[in-house]
Design an enzyme around this catalytic site. Sequence first.
Site, PDB file in Angstrom:
ATOM      1  N   CYS A 264       0.842  -1.184   0.000  1.00  0.00           N
ATOM      2  CA  CYS A 264       0.000   0.000   0.000  1.00  0.00           C
ATOM      3  C   CYS A 264       0.884   1.243   0.000  1.00  0.00           C
ATOM      4  O   CYS A 264       1.890   1.305   0.696  1.00  0.00           O
ATOM      5  CB  CYS A 264      -0.954   0.087   1.186  1.00  0.00           C
ATOM      6  SG  CYS A 264      -2.145  -1.232   1.258  1.00  0.00           S
TER       7      CYS A 264
ATOM      8  N   ARG B   8       4.032  -0.493  -4.660  1.00  0.00           N
ATOM      9  CA  ARG B   8       3.692  -0.950  -3.313  1.00  0.00           C
ATOM     10  C   ARG B   8       2.340  -1.645  -3.256  1.00  0.00           C
ATOM     11  O   ARG B   8       1.988  -2.254  -2.241  1.00  0.00           O
ATOM     12  CB  ARG B   8       3.659   0.244  -2.342  1.00  0.00           C
ATOM     13  CG  ARG B   8       4.958   0.974  -2.228  1.00  0.00           C
ATOM     14  CD  ARG B   8       4.814   2.140  -1.282  1.00  0.00           C
ATOM     15  NE  ARG B   8       4.672   1.690   0.081  1.00  0.00           N
ATOM     16  CZ  ARG B   8       5.665   1.467   0.918  1.00  0.00           C
ATOM     17  NH1 ARG B   8       6.897   1.645   0.506  1.00  0.00           N
ATOM     18  NH2 ARG B   8       5.446   1.064   2.144  1.00  0.00           N
TER      19      ARG B   8
ATOM     20  N   TRP C 186      -2.785  -2.721  -1.720  1.00  0.00           N
ATOM     21  CA  TRP C 186      -2.477  -4.159  -1.814  1.00  0.00           C
ATOM     22  C   TRP C 186      -3.367  -4.798  -0.761  1.00  0.00           C
ATOM     23  O   TRP C 186      -3.134  -4.647   0.434  1.00  0.00           O
ATOM     24  CB  TRP C 186      -0.995  -4.394  -1.512  1.00  0.00           C
ATOM     25  CG  TRP C 186      -0.545  -5.794  -1.745  1.00  0.00           C
ATOM     26  CD1 TRP C 186      -0.103  -6.332  -2.924  1.00  0.00           C
ATOM     27  CD2 TRP C 186      -0.436  -6.845  -0.776  1.00  0.00           C
ATOM     28  NE1 TRP C 186       0.242  -7.643  -2.745  1.00  0.00           N
ATOM     29  CE2 TRP C 186       0.048  -7.984  -1.445  1.00  0.00           C
ATOM     30  CE3 TRP C 186      -0.720  -6.944   0.587  1.00  0.00           C
ATOM     31  CZ2 TRP C 186       0.265  -9.200  -0.802  1.00  0.00           C
ATOM     32  CZ3 TRP C 186      -0.503  -8.153   1.233  1.00  0.00           C
ATOM     33  CH2 TRP C 186      -0.016  -9.262   0.532  1.00  0.00           C
TER      34      TRP C 186
ATOM     35  N   ASN D 290      -2.015   2.244   5.471  1.00  0.00           N
ATOM     36  CA  ASN D 290      -1.114   1.171   5.036  1.00  0.00           C
ATOM     37  C   ASN D 290      -0.825   0.324   6.268  1.00  0.00           C
ATOM     38  O   ASN D 290      -0.307   0.837   7.259  1.00  0.00           O
ATOM     39  CB  ASN D 290       0.173   1.805   4.474  1.00  0.00           C
ATOM     40  CG  ASN D 290       1.289   0.785   4.265  1.00  0.00           C
ATOM     41  OD1 ASN D 290       1.029  -0.406   4.175  1.00  0.00           O
ATOM     42  ND2 ASN D 290       2.512   1.269   4.189  1.00  0.00           N
ATOM     43  N   GLY D 291      -1.175  -0.964   6.228  1.00  0.00           N
ATOM     44  CA  GLY D 291      -0.908  -1.835   7.384  1.00  0.00           C
ATOM     45  C   GLY D 291      -2.130  -2.659   7.734  1.00  0.00           C
ATOM     46  O   GLY D 291      -3.029  -2.839   6.891  1.00  0.00           O
TER      47      GLY D 291
ATOM     48  N   GLU E  91      17.381 -18.695  -5.390  1.00  0.00           N
ATOM     49  CA  GLU E  91      17.019 -17.365  -5.881  1.00  0.00           C
ATOM     50  C   GLU E  91      16.515 -17.448  -7.334  1.00  0.00           C
ATOM     51  O   GLU E  91      15.537 -16.791  -7.701  1.00  0.00           O
ATOM     52  CB  GLU E  91      18.233 -16.425  -5.749  1.00  0.00           C
ATOM     53  CG  GLU E  91      18.101 -15.066  -6.401  1.00  0.00           C
ATOM     54  CD  GLU E  91      16.919 -14.221  -5.917  1.00  0.00           C
ATOM     55  OE1 GLU E  91      16.248 -14.581  -4.943  1.00  0.00           O
ATOM     56  OE2 GLU E  91      16.648 -13.196  -6.583  1.00  0.00           O
TER      57      GLU E  91
ATOM     58  N   LYS F 121      12.776 -16.207  -8.708  1.00  0.00           N
ATOM     59  CA  LYS F 121      12.555 -15.205  -9.772  1.00  0.00           C
ATOM     60  C   LYS F 121      11.548 -15.716 -10.791  1.00  0.00           C
ATOM     61  O   LYS F 121      10.658 -15.006 -11.224  1.00  0.00           O
ATOM     62  CB  LYS F 121      13.861 -14.898 -10.501  1.00  0.00           C
ATOM     63  CG  LYS F 121      14.792 -13.847 -10.045  1.00  0.00           C
ATOM     64  CD  LYS F 121      14.326 -12.484  -9.670  1.00  0.00           C
ATOM     65  CE  LYS F 121      13.680 -12.435  -8.347  1.00  0.00           C
ATOM     66  NZ  LYS F 121      14.370 -11.956  -7.212  1.00  0.00           N
TER      67      LYS F 121
ATOM     68  N   GLU G  75       8.013 -15.748  -9.340  1.00  0.00           N
ATOM     69  CA  GLU G  75       7.475 -14.406  -9.132  1.00  0.00           C
ATOM     70  C   GLU G  75       6.993 -13.733 -10.396  1.00  0.00           C
ATOM     71  O   GLU G  75       5.924 -13.152 -10.405  1.00  0.00           O
ATOM     72  CB  GLU G  75       8.609 -13.500  -8.627  1.00  0.00           C
ATOM     73  CG  GLU G  75       8.798 -13.438  -7.185  1.00  0.00           C
ATOM     74  CD  GLU G  75       9.839 -12.379  -6.881  1.00  0.00           C
ATOM     75  OE1 GLU G  75      11.020 -12.583  -7.233  1.00  0.00           O
ATOM     76  OE2 GLU G  75       9.471 -11.357  -6.306  1.00  0.00           O
TER      77      GLU G  75
ATOM     78  N   HIS H  98      15.882 -38.439  -3.653  1.00  0.00           N
ATOM     79  CA  HIS H  98      15.164 -38.802  -2.428  1.00  0.00           C
ATOM     80  C   HIS H  98      13.687 -38.431  -2.527  1.00  0.00           C
ATOM     81  O   HIS H  98      13.022 -38.253  -1.517  1.00  0.00           O
ATOM     82  CB  HIS H  98      15.824 -38.144  -1.212  1.00  0.00           C
ATOM     83  CG  HIS H  98      17.225 -38.630  -1.013  1.00  0.00           C
ATOM     84  ND1 HIS H  98      17.514 -39.881  -0.518  1.00  0.00           N
ATOM     85  CD2 HIS H  98      18.414 -38.063  -1.322  1.00  0.00           C
ATOM     86  CE1 HIS H  98      18.831 -40.045  -0.494  1.00  0.00           C
ATOM     87  NE2 HIS H  98      19.396 -38.951  -0.983  1.00  0.00           N
TER      88      HIS H  98
ATOM     89  N   LYS I  49       6.032  -4.682  -3.383  1.00  0.00           N
ATOM     90  CA  LYS I  49       7.478  -4.521  -3.230  1.00  0.00           C
ATOM     91  C   LYS I  49       7.896  -4.530  -1.778  1.00  0.00           C
ATOM     92  O   LYS I  49       8.908  -5.108  -1.414  1.00  0.00           O
ATOM     93  CB  LYS I  49       7.891  -3.195  -3.894  1.00  0.00           C
ATOM     94  CG  LYS I  49       9.382  -2.905  -3.846  1.00  0.00           C
ATOM     95  CD  LYS I  49      10.122  -3.847  -4.746  1.00  0.00           C
ATOM     96  CE  LYS I  49      11.614  -3.686  -4.699  1.00  0.00           C
ATOM     97  NZ  LYS I  49      12.303  -4.878  -5.224  1.00  0.00           N
TER      98      LYS I  49
END
Length: 610
Positions: A2, A27, A74, A100-101, A483, A487, A490, A506, A605
């Site tokens: 947000c 955001r 968001w 925001n929160g 990583e 990527k 995402e 395994h 983000k």
Amino acid sequence: MCGIVGYIGKQQAPSILIDGLTKLEYRGYDSAGVAIFDGSDINVLKTKGRLSNLIKLVIEHPVSGTLGIGHTRWATHGAPSDINAHPHMSEDSEIAVVHNGIIENYMEIKEELLKSGWHFVSETDSEIIACIIDKYYKDGMSFEDAVFKAVARLEGSYALGIICKDCPEKLIAVRKGSPLVIGKGNGENFIASDIPAILNYTREVYFLEEDEIAVITEDSIAIYDKDRNAVNRDIYHVTWDIEAAEKSGYAHFMLKEIHEQPKIVRETILKRVPESGGIDLDNIKLGKEELDNIDRIYVVACGTAYYAGLIGKHLIEKICRIPVISEVASEFRYKDPILDERTLVIVVSQSGETADTLEALRISKRHGARVLAIVNAVGSSIAREADDVFYILAGPEIAVASTKAYSAQVAAMYILTCHIALTLGKMSEEEFEVIRAELYSLPSKIEVILNNKSVEKKLAAKYKDVRNVFFIGRGLDYLVSQEGSLKLKEIAYLHSEAYAAGELKHGPIAMIDENTLVVAIAAQEDLIEKTISNIKEVKARGANTIAIAMKGNTKIADVADDVIYIPRTMGILAPILANIPDQLFAYYMAINLGTDIDKPRNLAKSVTVE
Ligand code: F6R
């Protein structure tokens, strides 16, 4: 997570708010809105979807006014919808709020207000903030008093921008657990979740600290703590330019940021490993005395920052022989970790605002541990609360998928490892000189990989129909695999998993067939024979294989279907190079799949809620 923006002054607020929101869309981007005071009423325009929808709405229904707040959302409580979008108003449109929160006790407050006859229109936790402030205001308190009283009741995390129809000379900002900056202008002032939103208008900012409330007029900024004592805050002058946060001709921020890596890695290394010699950790207190007093190190972070932290754990253990425990911050904070004054906690965060990482830092400090933060965003919460900060100098990272911050974080891990090893006598000056020379060569080696990006582009075209991808590797290569896999998930929304190459048999090898792509990172040459065997095993089960290996490694070309070569370097420095092809491959896969690369679905983000 947000984005908030607010304006009070003499200019038209709508265009300033929309301009700010475009810089904050990273955001959150499932809905957006503005509330403008037009001289007699507060008008709210808000809509589901991207900011472009809001811009259309504002063009169709023009509003004017010199006081306003804006928000890009968001979703946490309540699906993305016009109604759930911010700003939220109290029932009679007296008070407007952007948030925001998360308000953890919103149900309790909502039920109380419902009992007193209040009505709610949205499913959000945020709407209750406007209503509870309005309730106190209607009980006879001033706008300011009502905000202080309401905020004292809120539990959770929040950054707020609040305006009141009867008090158009004031904009109130509140911060607890979510970032907020105040921009100081000339006859005008601003609030924002992040500096780029207001950088077109001012370079002078105040960072609001935890539990602080700012009462802002066009000519004044008064900051108070939660007991309403006035707080004196130093102003921070922003030195970087808005261009640093713009695309500069690249199709996407992600591609721009991938291409910035040579420069950023060079700057991060040269600042700490100057050509004049030694390692300069600036004011970071991590000398012999401090290090002798450390029994154990934790590396704590989330997502990509966590994977960069894993490289640090591996190197510090291997070279410095200090036990290092790595934990994702969301687990660390709830598992009662073993912490005392002989523990060093290294937290890693690009934004410096990740809620779980910030809480991990606070828990560590409460238990007497020393906290070193490896952070990108200057002046962020994590940077301010840590005992020591190692800034990575990556500049604003706008694409949601982190690329340049990872490389700079890994470079920071190399530098930190060398510093600890030299200080504790685990590395000789001669050994360090070899590493130093190699560190200096990394930026130009990254450039070589970027200049050959047509290789990853072709491979992404070749494998565009693949829907299952495994990233495998051993040792440091396995850490890079994690990583690489993240990527691809995402930004291309592909199912992908990272596995220690030796662990495949395994269980997960059962999933391998001719529809699977296996990307094998094979830059650790001491382990190459083992990795080659693992490539053969998956090939025997029909998988398509891409290997990422150091130039000159011809053996691997006999086994893998395709090989991406990276320039030769020392094994311990290979992760920073081996990761770049993964970034490019994910980028081109996402291009082929037509996803929204800079703003992938469901992601934000800066994850300022847990
Ligand atoms: C991945 C990504 C996230 C972040 C994570 C931590 O590309 O961007 O996984 O790495 O949310 O964020 P910071 O580093 O800001 O604490």
